[in-house]
Structures are given as structure tokens and as C-alpha cells.
Design a protein around this motif. Structure first.
Motif, PDB file in Angstrom:
ATOM      1  N   ILE A  18       0.844  -1.212   0.000  1.00  0.00           N
ATOM      2  CA  ILE A  18       0.000   0.000   0.000  1.00  0.00           C
ATOM      3  C   ILE A  18       0.871   1.249   0.000  1.00  0.00           C
ATOM      4  O   ILE A  18       0.592   2.217  -0.716  1.00  0.00           O
ATOM      5  N   VAL A  21       2.042   2.222  -3.361  1.00  0.00           N
ATOM      6  CA  VAL A  21       0.997   2.894  -4.154  1.00  0.00           C
ATOM      7  C   VAL A  21       0.843   4.350  -3.705  1.00  0.00           C
ATOM      8  O   VAL A  21       0.757   5.262  -4.533  1.00  0.00           O
ATOM      9  N   CYS A  58      -0.302   6.598   7.903  1.00  0.00           N
ATOM     10  CA  CYS A  58      -1.149   5.666   7.157  1.00  0.00           C
ATOM     11  C   CYS A  58      -1.430   4.427   8.015  1.00  0.00           C
ATOM     12  O   CYS A  58      -1.074   4.377   9.183  1.00  0.00           O
ATOM     13  N   ALA A  59      -2.052   3.438   7.399  1.00  0.00           N
ATOM     14  CA  ALA A  59      -2.545   2.296   8.170  1.00  0.00           C
ATOM     15  C   ALA A  59      -1.424   1.466   8.776  1.00  0.00           C
ATOM     16  O   ALA A  59      -0.333   1.372   8.227  1.00  0.00           O
ATOM     17  N   GLY A  60      -1.744   0.875   9.912  1.00  0.00           N
ATOM     18  CA  GLY A  60      -0.892  -0.114  10.527  1.00  0.00           C
ATOM     19  C   GLY A  60      -0.032   0.383  11.672  1.00  0.00           C
ATOM     20  O   GLY A  60       0.610  -0.421  12.349  1.00  0.00           O
ATOM     21  N   GLN A  84      -3.600  12.182   9.923  1.00  0.00           N
ATOM     22  CA  GLN A  84      -3.988  10.807   9.612  1.00  0.00           C
ATOM     23  C   GLN A  84      -4.447  10.736   8.161  1.00  0.00           C
ATOM     24  O   GLN A  84      -5.218  11.579   7.699  1.00  0.00           O
ATOM     25  N   HIS A  85      -3.968   9.736   7.445  1.00  0.00           N
ATOM     26  CA  HIS A  85      -4.473   9.480   6.082  1.00  0.00           C
ATOM     27  C   HIS A  85      -5.454   8.312   6.131  1.00  0.00           C
ATOM     28  O   HIS A  85      -5.174   7.285   6.750  1.00  0.00           O
ATOM     29  N   TYR A  86      -6.589   8.504   5.500  1.00  0.00           N
ATOM     30  CA  TYR A  86      -7.602   7.453   5.431  1.00  0.00           C
ATOM     31  C   TYR A  86      -7.755   6.998   3.983  1.00  0.00           C
ATOM     32  O   TYR A  86      -7.660   7.796   3.052  1.00  0.00           O
ATOM     33  N   GLY A  87      -8.041   5.739   3.816  1.00  0.00           N
ATOM     34  CA  GLY A  87      -8.476   5.267   2.502  1.00  0.00           C
ATOM     35  C   GLY A  87      -7.450   4.508   1.718  1.00  0.00           C
ATOM     36  O   GLY A  87      -7.795   3.680   0.893  1.00  0.00           O
ATOM     37  N   GLY A  88      -6.164   4.786   1.928  1.00  0.00           N
ATOM     38  CA  GLY A  88      -5.114   3.989   1.319  1.00  0.00           C
ATOM     39  C   GLY A  88      -4.960   4.086  -0.183  1.00  0.00           C
ATOM     40  O   GLY A  88      -4.302   3.266  -0.788  1.00  0.00           O
ATOM     41  N   SER A  90      -6.083   6.606  -4.009  1.00  0.00           N
ATOM     42  CA  SER A  90      -6.224   7.919  -4.648  1.00  0.00           C
ATOM     43  C   SER A  90      -7.503   8.646  -4.247  1.00  0.00           C
ATOM     44  O   SER A  90      -7.608   9.850  -4.434  1.00  0.00           O
ATOM     45  N   GLY A  91      -8.474   7.929  -3.688  1.00  0.00           N
ATOM     46  CA  GLY A  91      -9.779   8.534  -3.421  1.00  0.00           C
ATOM     47  C   GLY A  91      -9.727   9.799  -2.579  1.00  0.00           C
ATOM     48  O   GLY A  91     -10.322  10.812  -2.920  1.00  0.00           O
ATOM     49  N   LEU A  92      -9.002   9.737  -1.475  1.00  0.00           N
ATOM     50  CA  LEU A  92      -9.020  10.869  -0.541  1.00  0.00           C
ATOM     51  C   LEU A  92      -7.701  11.621  -0.468  1.00  0.00           C
ATOM     52  O   LEU A  92      -7.642  12.709   0.106  1.00  0.00           O
ATOM     53  N   GLU A  94      -5.670  13.385  -2.412  1.00  0.00           N
ATOM     54  CA  GLU A  94      -5.507  14.753  -2.886  1.00  0.00           C
ATOM     55  C   GLU A  94      -6.307  15.746  -2.038  1.00  0.00           C
ATOM     56  O   GLU A  94      -5.804  16.815  -1.666  1.00  0.00           O
ATOM     57  N   SER A  95      -7.546  15.405  -1.703  1.00  0.00           N
ATOM     58  CA  SER A  95      -8.328  16.382  -0.933  1.00  0.00           C
ATOM     59  C   SER A  95      -7.819  16.490   0.499  1.00  0.00           C
ATOM     60  O   SER A  95      -7.897  17.559   1.110  1.00  0.00           O
TER      61      SER A  95
END
Lengths: 110, 240
Positions: A18, A21, A58-60, A84-88, A90-92, A94-95
């Protein structure tokens, strides 16, 4: 308003696939330069070498480690924005980054 | 006193990639609108149409509860947990992505489009164990009444997610009325009209309009105005 030429983003997570990516997505933006790492030691080493604007958690990352990691990052670079980054994916991404820039009055000189 | 956030269908972001025609209520991918980030823990509400034979190739997700509600056609799902499934209208797919999942979603037909609502809710806790669930709804359960399609509880009706959220779906006829009572006092409610038109708590909603209601103090009244009117109600926590 703080104006910067390049946005440096460090992404820290535990899933190598992840994180690869996330790094690719960050670097797909012309004026963003992203690095992903999968350990706290690598994150601290990276922030000592590069003046990152944003750190994405990110996660983990275990909850028990997160506070210590945040403190260690801020100790090395007090102005860095940690979020915190959510979603892992491209969806979130950039915003999230654009929201952080707006919230901290930072703009890119395009 | 309740606080209303109205998202008219025409104000949604629109992306047309040819293979994907998507209307997005909240900022997503390359679209950024600081006034449209989320409603409480509801972060994504995408209204997607996928061309025949096309779809989303393998990609990752984490720390998000992803709910897919097919509206037309059939989707083919594959993930790195070993799931290979087909998903069609009348079913609901849940992906609790937790510490990380890779998946793909393709239109299973080469000729016909597939349409779905793609909904993302922030999880209650981070880094949970990833989980896939797919349920088939009883078609009689939502005729002229609200049918619970997900909750936080594995042993309750519908699917379950790792959040204090309850979703309901209902198909109504003109003049039908019902009401919705929150399961949790401080939660908000987001109503999305899939077809037809409704009045929700005094607010007129047309097809694909969305209405967020916060600071709710009593029951929410609903009335349908058109034949075969369908509404999705999403009760979600307001704080991440």
C-alpha cells in the motif's frame, strides 16, 4: 500565506504494498515530492534529511506508538504538519493534502 | 433545533472518463471542494455508472468502511482475501478495509452498464482486521417501509460495519409516510433519494438530492410524492 515551490510529503505506514501505491500517487502530482516508509526508524531518518511539509500517518501504526512517533517527528521538525491518512489510495489523498494546505495557509507557487 | 445541509443533485461533482460516469457528493480523487468534504463520518457518496467490460483495476484501501449498493447490472469483485464474487441490484457489499485490502471491481457484462452507489464511512477504530461481506436483501422488506441494510451489529438485520452507523432503504408510493428514529442520540442522518421525490423533515428532495440532518431532537418524518420512489437513509456519527 506561505508560498512553497515543492510540497514534500512523508507517508508512514506498515503495509509495503500500500505504501508503494501511496508514494506513486504522491509523486504523480507535478509539484509534490513524496516518500513512503514502513518503519518509525526510517521515518525519523527521513525527516532529519529532508524538510517535509506534511507527514501522513497511514494504516498499521499501532495506537501505542503513534504519540511517541508524533513527538519524535515534531522534535526533529517542529513546523511539520502531521495528519492521519484514510483510505489507502487515490480517493481521498488529494483532498486530504489540499485541505491541510488550506488549513495551514500554504500555497504552491505554480 | 435540527441543522440541515442540502446537496442538490446538480451541485455534485461530475467526472466522465468514458468508461466511468460518476457524480460525487463529496470531494473525491482529483475533485476538491472545501465545502464538500464530509457529513459527519460519511466521507464518500459516489453515484457511478461503469461501461460494459470496464471497471476499477486492482487497487488498495485501508481504514475505511466501504459500502457498495448496486443499482443496475452486475459487478465482479476480487480481493486479496480470496473473495471472488458477483454483486447485483438487491444485494449490498461491505468492505471493512482496516489495515489494508487490495481489490478490483469490474462490470461483469461486456454489453450493459453497471450502476452503483459507492459509500465510504470513517471507521470507529483504526487498523482493524479487513473483512468482506455481501448480503442479499429480501425484496419485500423495503416495500412501502424502511428496511435496515446495515448496522454495527453482526447479529442484527442486514450487514454490519465497524462504525455506529445504521443504513435503511425503502421503496414507497405517492402519499406514503413513515418516520425514522435515531438509534444513537448524537448521530446525524443523511438522506439520499435514489428515485422519485420525497419530503424529509419538511425539506423537498428530488431524485439524487442529498440532505444531511444534524442535531436531531425527535423523529424524522418522510413522505413520498412519486411512484416507485426509493430513498436511502444513512445514520452516522457526526465526529470522526
Amino acid at each position: 500565506m506561505k508560498v512553497i515551490d515543492t510540497l514534500h510529503i512523508l507517508a508512514i505506514g506498515r503495509n509495503p504494498a500500500i505504501m508503494a501505491v501511496v508514494e506513486r500517487l504522491l509523486n504523480s502530482h507535478e509539484h509534490w515530492k513524496g516518500l513512503s516508509v514502513t518503519s518509525n526508524a526510517a521515518a525519523l531518518s527521513a525527516i532529519e534529511q529532508t524538510p517535509y511539509n506534511i507527514v501522513l500517518l497511514c494504516a498499521g501504526i499501532p495506537a501505542a506508538e503513534e504519540d511517541t512517533l508524533r513527538q519524535a517527528l515534531l522534535q526533529r521538525q517542529p513546523q511539520v504538519i502531521i495528519a492521519q491518512h484514510y483510505g489507502g489510495g487515490s480517493g481521498l489523498l488529494e483532498s486530504e493534502v489540499r485541505g491541510l494546505l488550506a488549513a495551514h495557509n500554504i500555497s504552491l507557487s505554480l | 433545533m435540527a441543522h440541515y445541509t442540502l446537496h442538490k443533485a446538480a451541485t455534485r461533482a461530475h467526472l466522465d472518463h468514458g468508461w466511468l460516469n460518476s457524480y460525487q457528493t463529496f470531494s473525491f480523487a482529483g475533485q476538491y471542494n472545501p465545502d464538500r468534504i464530509r457529513f459527519g463520518t460519511l466521507r464518500v457518496l459516489n453515484d457511478d455508472v461503469i461501461a460494459g467490460g470496464r471497471g476499477f483495476g486492482e487497487h488498495p484501501h485501508d481504514n475505511m468502511e466501504i459500502i457498495s449498493i448496486p443499482l443496475a447490472g452486475t459487478l465482479e469483485h476480487k480481493d486479496n482475501m480470496g473473495n471472488v464474487k458477483r454483486l447485483k441490484a438487491g444485494e449490498v457489499q461491505i468492505m471493512s478495509t482496516g489495515e489494508g485490502v487490495f481489490h478490483s471491481e469490474f462490470n461483469a457484462s461486456n454489453d450493459e452498464v453497471a450502476a452503483l452507489l459507492q459509500i465510504w464511512v470513517f471507521p470507529k477504530t483504526l487498523n482493524g482486521k479487513p473483512r468482506y461481506e455481501q448480503i442479499t436483501l429480501d425484496p419485500s422488506g423495503s416495500q412501502r417501509k424502511l428496511q435496515q441494510i446495515l448496522s454495527p451489529f453482526p447479529d442484527d438485520d442486514g450487514a454490519w460495519i465497524q462504525q455506529d452507523a445504521w443504513f435503511h432503504l425503502g421503496h414507497f408510493e405517492p402519499g406514503d409516510t413513515t418516520h425514522y428514529t435515531l438509534h444513537k442520540k448524537d448521530n446525524g442522518l443523511y438522506a439520499f433519494v435514489i428515485s422519485g421525490s420525497f419530503t424529509v423533515d419538511g425539506q423537498l428532495l428530488e431524485v439524487r438530492d442529498g440532505l444531511g440532518i444534524a442535531e436531531i431532537s425527535g423523529d424524522i418524518a418522510l413522505q413520498a410524492h412519486t411512484p416507485a420512489a426509493t430513498i436511502l437513509l444513512m445514520e452516522i456519527p457526526m465526529d470522526i
